[in-house]
Design a protein around this motif. Structure first.
Motif, PDB file in Angstrom:
ATOM      1  N   LEU A  42       0.836  -1.205   0.000  1.00  0.00           N
ATOM      2  CA  LEU A  42       0.000   0.000   0.000  1.00  0.00           C
ATOM      3  C   LEU A  42       0.866   1.248   0.000  1.00  0.00           C
ATOM      4  N   THR A  43       1.979   1.191   0.722  1.00  0.00           N
ATOM      5  CA  THR A  43       2.914   2.316   0.739  1.00  0.00           C
ATOM      6  C   THR A  43       3.448   2.608  -0.657  1.00  0.00           C
ATOM      7  N   ALA A  44       3.811   1.549  -1.390  1.00  0.00           N
ATOM      8  CA  ALA A  44       4.335   1.729  -2.742  1.00  0.00           C
ATOM      9  C   ALA A  44       3.314   2.410  -3.649  1.00  0.00           C
ATOM     10  N   VAL A  45       2.076   1.950  -3.569  1.00  0.00           N
ATOM     11  CA  VAL A  45       1.024   2.529  -4.413  1.00  0.00           C
ATOM     12  C   VAL A  45       0.804   3.998  -4.063  1.00  0.00           C
ATOM     13  N   LEU A  46       0.706   4.284  -2.773  1.00  0.00           N
ATOM     14  CA  LEU A  46       0.444   5.655  -2.343  1.00  0.00           C
ATOM     15  C   LEU A  46       1.628   6.576  -2.654  1.00  0.00           C
ATOM     16  N   ALA A  47       2.853   6.058  -2.494  1.00  0.00           N
ATOM     17  CA  ALA A  47       4.036   6.888  -2.754  1.00  0.00           C
ATOM     18  C   ALA A  47       4.152   7.232  -4.233  1.00  0.00           C
ATOM     19  N   ILE A  48       3.884   6.262  -5.101  1.00  0.00           N
ATOM     20  CA  ILE A  48       3.947   6.524  -6.546  1.00  0.00           C
ATOM     21  C   ILE A  48       2.845   7.508  -6.955  1.00  0.00           C
ATOM     22  N   ALA A  49       1.617   7.242  -6.457  1.00  0.00           N
ATOM     23  CA  ALA A  49       0.498   8.127  -6.817  1.00  0.00           C
ATOM     24  C   ALA A  49       0.726   9.535  -6.273  1.00  0.00           C
ATOM     25  N   GLY A  50       1.222   9.629  -5.054  1.00  0.00           N
ATOM     26  CA  GLY A  50       1.461  10.941  -4.469  1.00  0.00           C
ATOM     27  C   GLY A  50       2.543  11.711  -5.201  1.00  0.00           C
ATOM     28  N   ARG A  51       3.613  10.998  -5.576  1.00  0.00           N
ATOM     29  CA  ARG A  51       4.709  11.660  -6.303  1.00  0.00           C
ATOM     30  C   ARG A  51       4.247  12.156  -7.659  1.00  0.00           C
ATOM     31  N   ASN A  52       3.368  11.412  -8.314  1.00  0.00           N
ATOM     32  CA  ASN A  52       2.917  11.786  -9.659  1.00  0.00           C
ATOM     33  C   ASN A  52       1.895  12.920  -9.632  1.00  0.00           C
ATOM     34  N   LEU A 125      16.957   8.225  -7.961  1.00  0.00           N
ATOM     35  CA  LEU A 125      15.703   7.886  -7.292  1.00  0.00           C
ATOM     36  C   LEU A 125      14.949   9.168  -6.942  1.00  0.00           C
ATOM     37  N   SER A 126      13.661   9.183  -7.265  1.00  0.00           N
ATOM     38  CA  SER A 126      12.841  10.361  -6.982  1.00  0.00           C
ATOM     39  C   SER A 126      12.832  10.657  -5.484  1.00  0.00           C
ATOM     40  N   ARG A 127      13.229  11.861  -5.131  1.00  0.00           N
ATOM     41  CA  ARG A 127      13.239  12.231  -3.715  1.00  0.00           C
ATOM     42  C   ARG A 127      11.821  12.303  -3.148  1.00  0.00           C
ATOM     43  N   GLY A 128      10.889  12.737  -4.003  1.00  0.00           N
ATOM     44  CA  GLY A 128       9.494  12.781  -3.550  1.00  0.00           C
ATOM     45  C   GLY A 128       8.971  11.398  -3.221  1.00  0.00           C
ATOM     46  N   PHE A 129       9.259  10.426  -4.101  1.00  0.00           N
ATOM     47  CA  PHE A 129       8.841   9.048  -3.847  1.00  0.00           C
ATOM     48  C   PHE A 129       9.503   8.513  -2.579  1.00  0.00           C
ATOM     49  N   PHE A 130      10.783   8.788  -2.420  1.00  0.00           N
ATOM     50  CA  PHE A 130      11.513   8.288  -1.252  1.00  0.00           C
ATOM     51  C   PHE A 130      10.925   8.844   0.044  1.00  0.00           C
ATOM     52  N   LEU A 131      10.673  10.143   0.072  1.00  0.00           N
ATOM     53  CA  LEU A 131      10.119  10.761   1.281  1.00  0.00           C
ATOM     54  C   LEU A 131       8.722  10.236   1.587  1.00  0.00           C
ATOM     55  N   LEU A 132       7.895  10.078   0.558  1.00  0.00           N
ATOM     56  CA  LEU A 132       6.546   9.561   0.771  1.00  0.00           C
ATOM     57  C   LEU A 132       6.572   8.108   1.224  1.00  0.00           C
ATOM     58  N   ALA A 133       7.478   7.307   0.641  1.00  0.00           N
ATOM     59  CA  ALA A 133       7.556   5.895   1.010  1.00  0.00           C
ATOM     60  C   ALA A 133       7.939   5.724   2.481  1.00  0.00           C
ATOM     61  N   VAL A 134       8.930   6.498   2.906  1.00  0.00           N
ATOM     62  CA  VAL A 134       9.358   6.403   4.303  1.00  0.00           C
ATOM     63  C   VAL A 134       8.320   7.025   5.229  1.00  0.00           C
ATOM     64  N   GLY A 135       7.796   8.189   4.842  1.00  0.00           N
ATOM     65  CA  GLY A 135       6.835   8.897   5.689  1.00  0.00           C
ATOM     66  C   GLY A 135       5.516   8.176   5.852  1.00  0.00           C
ATOM     67  N   LEU A 136       5.096   7.427   4.826  1.00  0.00           N
ATOM     68  CA  LEU A 136       3.850   6.667   4.915  1.00  0.00           C
ATOM     69  C   LEU A 136       4.080   5.240   5.394  1.00  0.00           C
ATOM     70  N   GLY A 137       5.212   4.663   4.988  1.00  0.00           N
ATOM     71  CA  GLY A 137       5.454   3.252   5.290  1.00  0.00           C
ATOM     72  C   GLY A 137       5.598   2.967   6.770  1.00  0.00           C
ATOM     73  N   ILE A 138       6.351   3.790   7.483  1.00  0.00           N
ATOM     74  CA  ILE A 138       6.565   3.534   8.913  1.00  0.00           C
ATOM     75  C   ILE A 138       5.254   3.586   9.698  1.00  0.00           C
ATOM     76  N   PRO A 139       4.425   4.638   9.547  1.00  0.00           N
ATOM     77  CA  PRO A 139       3.145   4.635  10.280  1.00  0.00           C
ATOM     78  C   PRO A 139       2.240   3.469   9.901  1.00  0.00           C
ATOM     79  N   LEU A 140       2.208   3.109   8.603  1.00  0.00           N
ATOM     80  CA  LEU A 140       1.342   1.999   8.192  1.00  0.00           C
ATOM     81  C   LEU A 140       1.815   0.671   8.781  1.00  0.00           C
ATOM     82  N   LEU A 141       3.117   0.466   8.814  1.00  0.00           N
ATOM     83  CA  LEU A 141       3.646  -0.763   9.421  1.00  0.00           C
ATOM     84  C   LEU A 141       3.304  -0.838  10.901  1.00  0.00           C
ATOM     85  N   LEU A 142       3.517   0.252  11.622  1.00  0.00           N
ATOM     86  CA  LEU A 142       3.228   0.272  13.055  1.00  0.00           C
ATOM     87  C   LEU A 142       1.735   0.134  13.316  1.00  0.00           C
TER      88      LEU A 142
END
Length: 490
Positions: A42-52, A125-142
């Protein structure tokens, strides 16, 4: 011993019940893995969509084409690092912060490895994608791990997926540990019997736990009783060699061993275990009651109370109007309570009872056979119609925000006692007076008036000894649920 073991064996419908229980518990790591994989996908999908789609990111519009190799490697490496950090070990599930800490540390390492690796390899690597992946992934995992833990605790409370426990030790210590395990049902421990030192002749302990045998037979008894865990309590063995041999015997039956010291109601943050020469030494930090009175908590109380007064001012006005309109009596009820260090103060509340409520108190106490502690009736005839509404949602206590602003109370703390209650306090109970009393506390979020007097006192003393700002925030969040659910409010 034969009759006792047979009784324990009948607790399960058949011998296959244990294997079913073990299979269900063994699925926990797999369930956690699936939960993590879903969160990362889900993080991957949201990070790609958010970056685009988010306009403040500059660069090419579609970054999916850049992630053909790095994307899968990043997310597979993320799961692999969680596993490497022990995030799927069965010992981390159910209780304690270790599970969350391991997932968080693995996530931060993943971010560091990806960031440094792409820099060294000069991969754009897209910095926007990287920031969104880390920023969304950690809360979703927890959040996924939190949901899994809540589901596990619910199953435990319903009597499912519980570990069968045998406690070894002196009968008095067996009863102490059993009482804690019985109280904290979310831990998932079901005590099926006890093993006592050689020479103990009783068939049951004082609290009614069946004695299945003595410590010389501990492995045999645990196996016949289908125990998953054996707790070693104080007095179980004469020497450390005896305990070590017992652990070796239990190891052959794949029975887990837990050593339970004679220490209760101590938060994890105050405990440090340091093995010295093969001897695990438990260090206990001093009680934190002094820290609960320092400037950080006071500043938090002032800012929090001021903000709540502003936000809740319409509710305060409506409540005051309803109280006054009912019988034209006083809006506020001032009651003398005992605060920090035994200093008395006028505790403010919206009046929820008839004007002569205090005069009727003695008669009600004699009618109900009141013997001491906190007097509360579920259907108190002195409560007015608007008072029932105020009490149901704890709105009657909102004027105490002004007690907080005046420094007499705190947002979180022990319940403010009456001076008559304080007169009956022993030395242990007087520890409650080391900090400011609170508008809410552990006693409230744990059941409020549904709790026994002894349990309310225990929770207050636990709070005083183990205070932390994180615990205060947790209690405030849980208070919202307790108030909305109206559990124990009357």
């Amino acid at each position: 011993m034969t009759v006792a073991v047979e009784t324990a064996q009948r607790d399960d419908a058949s011998g296959g019940a244990r294997s079913v229980r073990h299979r269900a518990l063994s699925y926990l790591p797999v369930t956690a893995f699936v939960t993590d994989a879903a969160a990362i996908a889900l993080t991957a999908v949201l990070a790609i969509a958010g970056r685009n789609r988010l306009t403040f990111f500059v660069g090419p519009g579609n970054v999916a084409d850049q992630l053909g190799v790095v994307g899968p490697l990043m997310f597979l490496g993320w799961v692999a690092l969680i596993a490497a950090f022990g995030g799927y070990n069965r010992s981390v599930f159910g209780a304690g912060p270790d599970e969350y800490r391991r997932v968080l540390n693995a996530s931060l390492y993943t971010a560091a490895v990806v960031g440094i690796g792409c820099y060294l390899a000069k991969f754009p690597l897209s910095r926007g994608f990287f920031l969104l992946a880390v920023g969304l992934g950690i809360p979703l995992l927890l959040l996924g791990r939190f949901g899994l833990r809540r589901a596990l605790h619910k199953a435990h409370r319903l009597g499912r997926l519980r570990h069968r426990v045998v406690i070894a030790g002196r009968p008095s210590h067996v009863d102490e540990i059993a009482a804690v395990l019985e109280r904290e049902t979310w831990l998932g421990y079901h005590v099926v019997g006890a093993v006592t030192p050689v020479g103990h002749v009783k068939d049951v302990t004082d609290s009614g736990i069946e004695v299945l045998g003595d410590t010389l037979q501990i492995a045999e008894v645990a196996n016949l009783a289908q125990a998953d865990v054996v707790f070693f309590a104080s007095g179980a063995f004469r020497t450390s060699d005896d305990m070590r041999r017992a652990a070796w015997d239990l190891e052959q039956h794949r029975t887990h061993v837990v050593v339970a010291p004679s220490v209760t109601d101590v938060a994890r943050e105050r405990v440090t275990v340091r093995p010295v020469g093969g001897l695990p030494l438990m260090h206990l930090d001093t009680a934190r009651s002094t820290q609960a009175s320092r400037w950080a908590k006071r500043t938090f109380d002032l800012l929090g109370a001021a903000a709540l007064v502003v936000v809740l001012s319409p509710v305060l006005a409506l409540a005051a109007l309803r109280v006054w309109a009912f019988d034209r009596g006083p809006v506020l009820f001032r009651q003398t309570r005992t605060g920090r260090d035994g200093v008395e103060f006028a505790c403010l509340k919206f009046r929820t009872m008839v004007v002569d409520a205090e005069a009727r108190l003695v008669h009600l106490q004699s009618e109900t056979g009141f013997s001491g502690g906190l007097f509360k009736l579920k259907d108190d005839p002195r409560v007015t119609k608007p008072g029932r509404w105020l009490r149901r949602f704890s709105l009657d206590e909102l004027p105490q925000l002004f007690n907080v602003l005046r420094g007499e109370m705190s947002l979180v703390g022990p319940r403010p006692p009456l001076p008559t209650e304080v007169l009956s306090y022993d030395d242990d109970m007087r520890r409650r007076l080391r900090v400011r009393p609170g508008m809410t506390g552990l006693w409230q979020v744990s059941g409020r008036s549904d709790l026994s007097w002894d349990e309310a006192i225990r929770l207050d003393i636990y709070y005083v000894d183990n205070w932390s700002m994180l615990q205060d925030l947790s209690i405030l969040v849980r208070t919202v649920g307790a108030v909305v659910g109206s559990r124990g409010a009357y």
